[in-house]
Design a protein around this motif. Structure first.
Motif, short mmCIF file in Angstrom:
data_model
loop_
_atom_site.label_atom_id
_atom_site.label_comp_id
_atom_site.label_asym_id
_atom_site.label_seq_id
_atom_site.Cartn_x
_atom_site.Cartn_y
_atom_site.Cartn_z
N PHE A 1 60.37 32.67 1.76
CA PHE A 1 60.87 31.06 0.91
C PHE A 1 61.46 30.48 1.71
O PHE A 1 62.15 30.24 2.16
CB PHE A 1 61.93 31.94 -0.02
N PHE A 2 61.80 28.96 0.71
CA PHE A 2 62.23 27.55 1.57
C PHE A 2 62.76 27.27 0.17
O PHE A 2 62.96 27.62 -1.51
CB PHE A 2 61.16 26.51 1.32
N THR A 3 63.99 27.18 1.06
CA THR A 3 65.08 26.75 -0.43
C THR A 3 65.55 25.02 0.44
O THR A 3 65.38 24.82 1.62
CB THR A 3 66.60 27.34 -0.24
N ILE B 1 67.32 24.54 -3.90
CA ILE B 1 66.09 25.13 -5.43
C ILE B 1 65.26 25.76 -4.57
O ILE B 1 64.82 26.39 -2.79
CB ILE B 1 65.03 23.47 -5.47
N TYR B 2 64.46 26.98 -4.88
CA TYR B 2 64.01 28.09 -4.41
C TYR B 2 62.40 27.56 -4.93
O TYR B 2 61.71 27.12 -4.77
CB TYR B 2 64.16 29.25 -5.08
N LYS B 3 61.43 28.00 -3.67
CA LYS B 3 60.11 27.61 -3.34
C LYS B 3 59.42 28.11 -3.14
O LYS B 3 60.23 29.04 -1.60
CB LYS B 3 59.51 26.27 -3.10
N PHE B 4 57.89 28.53 -3.15
CA PHE B 4 57.64 29.48 -2.16
C PHE B 4 56.66 28.48 -0.50
O PHE B 4 56.23 27.37 -0.95
CB PHE B 4 55.87 30.10 -2.40
N LYS B 5 57.16 29.55 0.77
CA LYS B 5 56.85 28.32 1.38
C LYS B 5 55.39 28.42 1.82
O LYS B 5 54.82 28.73 2.12
CB LYS B 5 57.72 28.96 2.65
N ILE C 1 51.95 26.59 -7.66
CA ILE C 1 52.10 27.85 -7.82
C ILE C 1 53.40 27.97 -6.70
O ILE C 1 54.85 29.26 -6.42
CB ILE C 1 50.87 29.20 -6.60
N ASP C 2 53.97 27.05 -5.50
CA ASP C 2 55.09 27.18 -4.63
C ASP C 2 56.57 27.06 -5.73
O ASP C 2 57.49 27.26 -4.98
CB ASP C 2 54.87 26.04 -3.69
N GLU C 3 56.09 26.25 -6.78
CA GLU C 3 57.37 25.91 -7.43
C GLU C 3 57.74 27.00 -8.50
O GLU C 3 58.90 27.00 -9.23
CB GLU C 3 56.93 25.23 -8.44
#
Length: 198
Positions: free
Chosen positions: A46-48, A61-65, A98-100
């Motif tokens: 995850f990327f925040t 906010i959360y996203k796939f890295k 999909i990252d969202e």
């Protein structure tokens, strides 16, 4: 529909819809994405990032890295400056947005909504407000995973593009209704399947 009458059913819908997505999609998608990211980069799943939410309150906010390494903390970059760090799998995640998907956790927590204005970083929000003061009204709403700006304009690479997208999101402010939300969700699904992200 009056704003107060709109807010409650919208929140109920957000909770139900995000719960369904988390249980039926993210329950298997997270382990799969985590495995691919690990084999490609050896990095976390995850990327925040700090974004500005309702009433100007910051949230993570959360996203796939989708990129290697970490973004500079004191020098927020626009996406055109970050292209070199995007991984091959990251390009795929972005293309189909999909990252969202991890943002459904933000929705469940009450920090975001399924539909709402694009959540911006403070630096870029300041730039938008300098040219469009009315955009401050947007902060009366929770930011969304999708928005009119995202559907009609898409991702922005510079302030000029952000301003164009922001004007679309102001249209949403004047057309708050569940019907508008449902139309935007259907339009977003179409955009996702057509792979119009980047």
């Amino acid at each position: 529909m009056g704003k107060k009458r709109y807010i409650f059913p919208k929140r109920v819908f957000d909770i139900v819809f995000s719960s369904i997505i988390i249980i039926t999609v993210l329950s298997w998608l997270i382990p799969l994405v985590a495995l691919i990211i690990f084999f490609e980069t050896g990095e976390e799943t995850f990327f925040t990032q700090k974004r500005i939410g309702k009433n100007g309150v910051q949230f993570n906010i959360y996203k796939f890295k989708s990129m290697r390494g970490e973004s500079p903390v004191n020098d927020p970059l626009l996406s055109k400056d970050e292209i070199a760090r995007i991984t091959k799998f990251g390009h795929f995640l972005r293309k189909y947005r999909i990252d969202e998907f991890p943002q459904f956790f933000n929705v469940l927590k009450g920090e975001m909504s399924i539909v709402g204005p694009r959540p911006e970083r403070q630096l870029f929000l300041n730039g938008i407000l300098a040219f469009i003061p009315k955009y401050k009204e947007i902060q009366k709403l929770k930011p969304g995973i999708t928005s009119i700006g995202q559907v009609k304009y898409g991702y922005a690479d510079n302030l000029d593009q952000m301003l164009k997208r922001a004007r679309y999101d102001l249209i949403y402010l004047d057309n708050l209704s569940l019907f508008t939300d449902f139309k935007l969700i259907l339009s977003t699904i179409k955009v996702v399947f057509e792979g119009k992200g980047r």
